[in-house]
Scaffold this motif. Structure first.
Motif, mmCIF file in Angstrom:
data_model
loop_
_atom_site.group_PDB
_atom_site.id
_atom_site.type_symbol
_atom_site.label_atom_id
_atom_site.label_comp_id
_atom_site.label_asym_id
_atom_site.label_seq_id
_atom_site.Cartn_x
_atom_site.Cartn_y
_atom_site.Cartn_z
ATOM 1 N N THR A 177 0.831 -1.206 0.000
ATOM 2 C CA THR A 177 0.000 0.000 0.000
ATOM 3 C C THR A 177 0.862 1.252 0.000
ATOM 4 O OG1 THR A 177 -1.718 -1.211 1.182
ATOM 5 C CG2 THR A 177 -1.882 1.189 1.197
ATOM 6 N N ILE A 178 1.994 1.228 0.704
ATOM 7 C CA ILE A 178 2.860 2.415 0.725
ATOM 8 C C ILE A 178 3.395 2.730 -0.671
ATOM 9 C CG2 ILE A 178 3.494 2.375 3.168
ATOM 10 C CD1 ILE A 178 6.096 0.922 2.401
ATOM 11 N N TRP A 179 3.664 1.703 -1.470
ATOM 12 C CA TRP A 179 4.125 1.919 -2.841
ATOM 13 C C TRP A 179 2.989 2.486 -3.691
ATOM 14 C CZ3 TRP A 179 2.737 -0.166 -7.611
ATOM 15 C CH2 TRP A 179 3.596 0.147 -8.680
ATOM 16 N N LYS A 180 1.799 1.898 -3.551
ATOM 17 C CA LYS A 180 0.639 2.374 -4.325
ATOM 18 C C LYS A 180 0.322 3.828 -4.004
ATOM 19 C CE LYS A 180 -1.479 -2.219 -4.563
ATOM 20 N NZ LYS A 180 -2.571 -3.053 -4.061
ATOM 21 N N GLU A 181 0.380 4.182 -2.727
ATOM 22 C CA GLU A 181 0.120 5.570 -2.324
ATOM 23 C C GLU A 181 1.215 6.492 -2.858
ATOM 24 O OE1 GLU A 181 -2.554 6.909 -0.756
ATOM 25 O OE2 GLU A 181 -3.529 4.951 -0.729
ATOM 26 N N ILE B 48 9.919 8.466 -3.862
ATOM 27 C CA ILE B 48 9.183 7.750 -2.803
ATOM 28 C C ILE B 48 8.889 6.308 -3.224
ATOM 29 C CG2 ILE B 48 7.110 7.710 -1.357
ATOM 30 C CD1 ILE B 48 7.135 10.862 -1.633
ATOM 31 N N PRO B 49 8.087 6.074 -4.275
ATOM 32 C CA PRO B 49 7.808 4.675 -4.632
ATOM 33 C C PRO B 49 9.032 3.955 -5.200
ATOM 34 C CG PRO B 49 6.813 6.128 -6.256
ATOM 35 C CD PRO B 49 7.339 6.999 -5.136
ATOM 36 N N SER B 50 9.943 4.705 -5.826
ATOM 37 C CA SER B 50 11.135 4.073 -6.403
ATOM 38 C C SER B 50 12.009 3.455 -5.322
ATOM 39 C CB SER B 50 11.946 5.087 -7.208
ATOM 40 O OG SER B 50 11.208 5.562 -8.301
ATOM 41 N N ILE C 93 11.016 2.562 -2.321
ATOM 42 C CA ILE C 93 10.271 1.446 -1.738
ATOM 43 C C ILE C 93 10.468 0.204 -2.598
ATOM 44 C CG2 ILE C 93 7.954 0.559 -1.200
ATOM 45 C CD1 ILE C 93 7.257 3.577 -0.500
ATOM 46 N N ALA C 94 10.327 0.361 -3.904
ATOM 47 C CA ALA C 94 10.487 -0.773 -4.823
ATOM 48 C C ALA C 94 11.911 -1.320 -4.771
ATOM 49 C CB ALA C 94 10.137 -0.352 -6.248
ATOM 50 N N GLU C 95 12.885 -0.431 -4.817
ATOM 51 C CA GLU C 95 14.275 -0.889 -4.789
ATOM 52 C C GLU C 95 14.591 -1.605 -3.482
ATOM 53 O OE1 GLU C 95 18.819 0.697 -5.632
ATOM 54 O OE2 GLU C 95 17.163 2.116 -5.765
ATOM 55 N N GLY C 96 14.052 -1.106 -2.399
ATOM 56 C CA GLY C 96 14.288 -1.737 -1.096
ATOM 57 C C GLY C 96 13.761 -3.154 -1.003
ATOM 58 N N THR C 97 12.694 -3.445 -1.742
ATOM 59 C CA THR C 97 12.132 -4.808 -1.682
ATOM 60 C C THR C 97 13.086 -5.839 -2.271
ATOM 61 O OG1 THR C 97 10.937 -4.635 -3.800
ATOM 62 C CG2 THR C 97 9.725 -3.997 -1.793
ATOM 63 N N ALA C 98 14.011 -5.397 -3.077
ATOM 64 C CA ALA C 98 14.973 -6.319 -3.689
ATOM 65 C C ALA C 98 16.144 -6.629 -2.761
ATOM 66 C CB ALA C 98 15.493 -5.741 -4.996
ATOM 67 N N ARG C 99 16.230 -5.957 -1.657
ATOM 68 C CA ARG C 99 17.333 -6.170 -0.720
ATOM 69 C C ARG C 99 17.091 -7.422 0.104
ATOM 70 N NH1 ARG C 99 20.666 -3.945 -3.758
ATOM 71 N NH2 ARG C 99 20.010 -1.878 -4.352
ATOM 72 N N GLY C 100 18.163 -8.071 0.461
ATOM 73 C CA GLY C 100 18.071 -9.381 1.104
ATOM 74 C C GLY C 100 17.662 -9.374 2.561
ATOM 75 N N THR C 101 17.823 -8.241 3.220
ATOM 76 C CA THR C 101 17.498 -8.214 4.646
ATOM 77 C C THR C 101 16.608 -7.018 4.968
ATOM 78 O OG1 THR C 101 19.387 -6.812 5.266
ATOM 79 C CG2 THR C 101 19.767 -9.215 5.224
ATOM 80 N N ASP C 102 15.889 -7.126 6.073
ATOM 81 C CA ASP C 102 15.057 -6.010 6.518
ATOM 82 C C ASP C 102 15.919 -4.789 6.837
ATOM 83 O OD1 ASP C 102 12.748 -7.455 6.176
ATOM 84 O OD2 ASP C 102 12.470 -7.903 8.308
ATOM 85 N N LYS C 103 17.135 -5.012 7.347
ATOM 86 C CA LYS C 103 18.040 -3.901 7.665
ATOM 87 C C LYS C 103 18.320 -3.072 6.413
ATOM 88 C CE LYS C 103 22.646 -2.816 9.355
ATOM 89 N NZ LYS C 103 23.958 -3.320 9.723
ATOM 90 N N THR D 286 15.069 6.508 3.084
ATOM 91 C CA THR D 286 15.251 7.441 1.965
ATOM 92 C C THR D 286 13.894 7.866 1.403
ATOM 93 O OG1 THR D 286 17.392 6.472 1.430
ATOM 94 C CG2 THR D 286 16.318 7.754 -0.308
ATOM 95 N N ALA D 287 12.980 6.908 1.259
ATOM 96 C CA ALA D 287 11.632 7.228 0.776
ATOM 97 C C ALA D 287 10.941 8.199 1.729
ATOM 98 C CB ALA D 287 10.805 5.954 0.619
ATOM 99 N N LEU D 288 11.096 7.960 3.023
ATOM 100 C CA LEU D 288 10.485 8.839 4.020
ATOM 101 C C LEU D 288 11.106 10.233 3.956
ATOM 102 C CD1 LEU D 288 8.451 9.066 6.352
ATOM 103 C CD2 LEU D 288 10.270 8.262 7.893
ATOM 104 N N GLY D 289 12.413 10.291 3.797
ATOM 105 C CA GLY D 289 13.082 11.590 3.651
ATOM 106 C C GLY D 289 12.566 12.345 2.445
#
Length: 121
Positions: free
Chosen positions: A11-15, A49-51, A53-63, A71-74
């Motif tokens: 939802t955060i990406w869609k918004e 913002i959505p970019s 979020i999307a890029e972060g989903t490809a990262r291997g860890t939650d950290k 960065t999206a929040l900033g």
């Protein structure tokens, strides 16, 4: 390695995508003199913002995902500042300002809560 989160379902990406669309629609009415300044800056922030979020989903860890969410929040806070400037210099109406201010603050809260959920896990 497959992404742990499907960004298209978040939802955060869609918004975030909605903010991008709102930004392009809103900046169309700005003076031509702002094409390469405030218009461009707002557009770049909104896309970030959505970019991120999307890029972060490809990262291997939650950290690592958290870094992209930060960065999206900033970018969301930077965009809100630019929105305030657009209102203060009278490029947008108060109604438009309030509407978009509510949307960006909603996204900021959603990203923050999503980040808190990742930190708990």
């Amino acid at each position: 390695m497959a992404a742990r989160h499907n960004f298209r379902k978040l939802t955060i990406w869609k918004e975030g995508i909605e903010i991008v669309k709102d930004t392009y629609k809103t900046t169309k009415i700005f003076p031509k003199s702002e094409t390469y300044s405030l218009c461009n800056q707002m557009q770049r922030c909104s896309v970030s913002i959505p970019s991120n979020i999307a890029e972060g989903t490809a990262r291997g860890t939650d950290k690592h995902f958290l870094q992209y969410l930060e960065t999206a929040l900033g970018s969301a806070y930077e965009w809100e500042t630019q929105l305030i400037i657009a209102f203060e210099v009278e490029y947008i109406s108060e109604a438009t300002f309030k509407h978009l201010e509510n949307k960006i603050q909603k996204i900021q809260g959603m990203i923050t809560r999503f980040m808190e959920g990742l930190k708990i896990n």
